[in-house]
Design an enzyme around this catalytic site. Structure first.
Site, PDB file in Angstrom:
ATOM      1  N   ARG A  14      35.861  41.162  72.920  1.00 42.49           N
ATOM      2  CA  ARG A  14      36.141  42.437  72.923  1.00 42.49           C
ATOM      3  C   ARG A  14      35.034  43.517  72.514  1.00 42.49           C
ATOM      4  O   ARG A  14      35.220  44.786  72.148  1.00 42.49           O
ATOM      5  CB  ARG A  14      37.415  42.787  72.218  1.00 42.49           C
ATOM      6  CG  ARG A  14      38.667  42.188  72.820  1.00 42.49           C
ATOM      7  CD  ARG A  14      38.935  42.448  74.176  1.00 42.49           C
ATOM      8  NE  ARG A  14      40.085  41.823  74.835  1.00 42.49           N
ATOM      9  CZ  ARG A  14      39.873  40.693  75.392  1.00 42.49           C
ATOM     10  NH1 ARG A  14      38.790  40.097  75.463  1.00 42.49           N
ATOM     11  NH2 ARG A  14      40.907  39.802  75.874  1.00 42.49           N
TER      12      ARG A  14
ATOM     13  N   SER B 154      46.506  47.105  75.205  1.00 38.93           N
ATOM     14  CA  SER B 154      46.629  46.431  73.780  1.00 38.93           C
ATOM     15  C   SER B 154      45.901  47.332  72.836  1.00 38.93           C
ATOM     16  O   SER B 154      44.724  47.828  73.001  1.00 38.93           O
ATOM     17  CB  SER B 154      45.792  44.981  73.939  1.00 38.93           C
ATOM     18  OG  SER B 154      46.597  44.160  74.802  1.00 38.93           O
TER      19      SER B 154
ATOM     20  N   GLU C 290      41.530  48.112  69.170  1.00 39.43           N
ATOM     21  CA  GLU C 290      40.898  47.780  70.343  1.00 39.43           C
ATOM     22  C   GLU C 290      40.752  48.836  71.201  1.00 39.43           C
ATOM     23  O   GLU C 290      39.549  49.201  71.862  1.00 39.43           O
ATOM     24  CB  GLU C 290      41.653  46.771  71.163  1.00 39.43           C
ATOM     25  CG  GLU C 290      41.179  46.332  72.350  1.00 39.43           C
ATOM     26  CD  GLU C 290      41.871  45.023  72.947  1.00 39.43           C
ATOM     27  OE1 GLU C 290      42.041  45.079  74.233  1.00 39.43           O
ATOM     28  OE2 GLU C 290      42.120  44.065  72.087  1.00 39.43           O
TER      29      GLU C 290
END
Length: 306
Positions: free
Chosen positions: A179, A228, A298
């Site tokens: 990520r 998310s 995130e």
């Protein structure tokens, strides 16, 4: 919140600028959460050359931020000082296939790239069908879903530096990790090339349907959300840790942890950026207290808190 209007000075310093400059432009409608204050300046470049010219002429002391479709972003209520750059789909949204390669501008939706690949019978990019963002965001954060990541298909990306210089980055140059990528955060990506593998059309379409069904049955995609919220810790799932800490359905003001998928925060209608960020920090604290594990955001958060 209103910032000093610096657009006249910028226009004077950039007589050949072709893109659009807007002062104190609201950003709430540009994010999926529908929250946040204004940008001091919102710039929409006409093309890559226009972007490079703007960055070269822009005073170094002015901070620069980039937003895509705002699907993974909290803009804080105090707004964003400096310049926010938004690449338009018209100028940076083209997608096309060439053999087993898909070429895409970074304002193109991930979903559109998956569709372009499918139409050309290129497999391996079906996972992009389930990511609600743009290619620019996918490059910056190594976006992934359903067991695949951007790093698995990227050949190279192009971008413009803070000084207006154009760069090309190979897959290795991107320094992808989970990520995230290791490229200088000041680089603004403008296009990318991806390689898949020629496959049977029915196989590709079936895989895309699986990806879509997973999203529709497991995620609150019809809510005002940001996808998310937290990265999955190594060997664990963020949503399981959040659930175990008793946070499913937790509320702060107009913000709520989704009952459907508790790694999603939602704006129930009247949330502020402060509500959503405070809820996220409350969840992090409860998970740390319950499991000893620290969750990391995130979702990107930019701007001035109020």
């Amino acid at each position: 919140m209103t910032f000093p209007d610096i657009t006249p000075d910028l226009k004077t310093a950039m007589p050949d600028l072709r893109g659009r400059l807007l002062a104190n432009q609201s950003l709430a409608e540009l994010t999926w959460f529908r929250v946040g204050g204004p940008a001091q300046v919102l710039f929409t470049p006409s093309d890559e050359d226009d972007l490079a010219y703007f960055l070269k002429k822009l005073p170094n002391e002015l901070p620069v931020y980039v937003v895509g479709v705002g699907s993974n972003l909290i803009v804080r209520d105090g707004g964003i000082p400096g310049v926010v750059i938004r690449l338009s789909p018209r100028a940076f949204g083209e997608t096309r296939a060439d053999g087993d390669v898909v070429i895409a501008g970074t304002a193109a939706l991930d979903k559109r790239v998956a569709e372009t690949a499918a139409s050309a019978t290129i497999g391996g990019m079906e996972f992009l069908f389930g990511i609600p963002g743009t290619i620019g965001g996918a490059l910056r954060m190594n976006a992934g879903a359903n067991g695949s990541e951007t790093k698995d298909v990227l050949i190279e990306a192009t971008g413009v530096g803070r000084d207006g210089t154009k760069h090309v980055f190979s897959n290795a140059d991107m320094k992808f990790v989970y990520r995230n990528s290791g490229v200088d955060p000041s680089i603004i990506f403008t296009s990318a090339r991806f390689r898949g593998a020629i496959a049977a059309p029915e196989t590709i379409r079936a895989r895309m349907e699986e990806v879509q069904n997973h999203r529709e049955t497991a995620q609150p995609i019809r809510e005002k959300t940001g996808g998310s919220t937290f990265k999955n810790p190594p060997g664990n799932s963020a949503w399981k840790l959040i659930d175990a800490a008793g946070c499913r359905g937790l509320r702060v003001g107009g913000a709520q942890v989704s009952e459907m998928h508790c790694n999603f925060l939602i704006n129930t209608g009247n949330a502020t950026g402060h509500d959503i960020e405070t809820l996220g920090e409350t969840v992090r604290a409860r998970v740390k207290e319950n499991s000893g594990i620290e969750l990391h955001w995130e979702i990107k958060r930019i701007g001035i808190p109020t």
